[in-house]
Write an enzyme that holds these catalytic residues in place. Structure first.
Site, PDB file in Angstrom:
ATOM      1  CB  SER A 228      22.408  87.383 -19.597  1.00  0.00           C
ATOM      2  OG  SER A 228      22.799  86.447 -20.584  1.00  0.00           O
ATOM      3  CE  LYS A 229      19.942  81.004 -13.514  1.00  0.00           C
ATOM      4  NZ  LYS A 229      20.958  79.971 -13.696  1.00  0.00           N
ATOM      5  CB  SER A 230      20.232  82.872 -21.320  1.00  0.00           C
ATOM      6  OG  SER A 230      20.588  84.162 -21.764  1.00  0.00           O
TER       7      SER A 230
ATOM      8  CG  ASP B  53      22.402  78.964 -16.923  1.00  0.00           C
ATOM      9  OD1 ASP B  53      23.372  78.928 -16.138  1.00  0.00           O
ATOM     10  OD2 ASP B  53      21.242  79.188 -16.570  1.00  0.00           O
TER      11      ASP B  53
END
Ligand SMILES: [Zn+2]
Length: 276
Positions: free
Chosen positions: A228-230, A233
Site C-alpha cells: 500500500s502507498k502508505s 511511504d
C-alpha cells in the site's frame, strides 16, 4: 562499470528508496561497479532543498555512501547548460518542434504528432518534442530477460521540455546518464516502460552503446500485492525516530521486496551478499 543512485528531493527517504539503494549498492558491490549520486530535482516546483538535505542525511545514516563522495553534488537544477547543449545537438540531426496541445487534446499517454508540421517557435510557451519514427527497441534486462518496446506506439513524439521551461524527466535522465558515463542503470520495475524510449533518445543524442539495465521488484505486502502507498511511504526518519536501527530498516526493505523471506538486520556494508 558505473551506476547511480538518483533520488528526487520531493519528499523524505522512504522504504521504496531503501529497496532501490539495496539493489544499487548490492549489485554494484557484487559486480565491482562504482556508484555515483545524482539529485534529480528537474521538477522545480516539487523539489525542495530541505528534502535534499534530509535524503542525504538519511542515506548517510543507513550507511550507503557514493564512491566518488558527494562533493560537488550533481544536481539537475545546476545543469541547464548541459541540457541546452544536448537540445542543440538533437536539433542538428532530428526534428524538434513546438507543441501547444493541452493534456486534454492529447487525451492519453501517447502523443500522435499533431504539431509536427510546426516550426520551432521559441516565443510562446509550449512543449518541445522530438519526432520518434516507427520502429522497435530491443534490450536485455539483467533480471527480466529480452524485452521489445515500440516507443512511437507507446508514447509517440517525446516531450523534452515542458511549457514552463522545465526539462522533462525522460530528457534529463538520458542526458545525465550520457554525461556521467553511466553504464549500468538499476531501478524499479515501474520505470520499465520508459527504457525503450530512453535508449532511442540516447542513440539520437549520439550514444552508440546503451547502458545495461536491471529493473528490480517494487515493495510487496505479505500477500504478494504491491505494498500500500502508505506502507511503501514509511519514512526512514520515522523508523529512526522510533528507535529502529539502520540494519533493521534495510532488513525490512529487503523482506518487503522479497530479497529475503523474513526481516533480519542487514548492515549496508553487507548488501552485496544478497546478490551473489
Ligand atoms: Zn501538439
Amino acid at each position: 562499470m558505473l551506476t547511480r543512485f538518483a533520488p528526487s528531493p520531493t519528499g523524505y527517504l522512504h522504504l521504496g528508496h531503501v529497496v532501490n539503494a539495496i539493489h544499487v549498492w548490492g549489485i554494484a558491490r557484487a559486480r565491482g561497479a562504482r556508484v555515483l549520486l545524482r539529485v534529480e530535482d528537474h521538477d522545480r516546483i516539487r523539489s525542495r532543498p530541505e528534502y535534499e538535505r534530509a535524503l542525504l542525511e538519511d542515506l548517510d545514516w543507513l550507511g550507503f555512501a557514493p564512491d566518488a563522495g558527494r562533493q560537488p553534488i550533481v544536481r539537475q537544477s545546476d545543469r541547464d547548460t548541459i541540457y541546452a547543449a544536448a537540445l542543440e545537438r538533437l536539433r542538428r540531426t532530428h526534428h524538434v518542434y513546438a507543441c501547444d496541445c493541452s493534456r486534454k487534446t492529447i487525451g492519453g499517454e501517447r502523443y500522435a504528432g499533431r504539431c509536427r508540421s510546426r516550426s520551432l517557435d521559441e516565443s510562446a510557451p509550449h512543449t518541445l518534442r522530438v519526432q520518434f519514427d516507427p520502429g522497435v527497441e530491443r534490450f536485455t534486462d539483467s533480471r527480466l530477460g529480452d524485452i521489445v518496446q515500440n516507443p512511437s506506439e507507446q508514447c509517440g513524439d517525446l516531450a523534452i521540455r515542458d511549457r514552463d521551461g522545465q526539462w522533462t524527466y525522460q530528457f534529463a535522465v538520458v542526458v545525465d546518464d550520457i554525461d556521467q558515463q553511466i553504464t549500468l542503470v538499476i531501478r524499479g520495475e515501474d520505470l520499465l516502460s520508459s527504457t525503450g524510449r530512453q535508449i532511442r533518445l540516447a542513440r539520437m543524442l549520439g550514444r552508440t552503446e546503451p547502458p545495461r539495465f536491471l529493473h528490480h521488484p517494487l515493495l510487496v505486502g505479505p500477500t504478494g500485492d504491491k505494498l500500500s502507498k502508505s506502507a511503501a511511504d514509511t519514512g526512514v526518519r520515522e523508523l529512526r525516530a522510533a528507535g529502529v536501527s539502520a540494519a533493521d530498516v534495510i532488513g525490512r526493505a529487503a523482506a518487503a521486496s522479497r530479497l529475503i523471506h523474513a526481516p533480519c538486520p542487514i548492515p549496508a556494508a553487507e548488501v552485496a551478499r544478497l546478490f551473489v
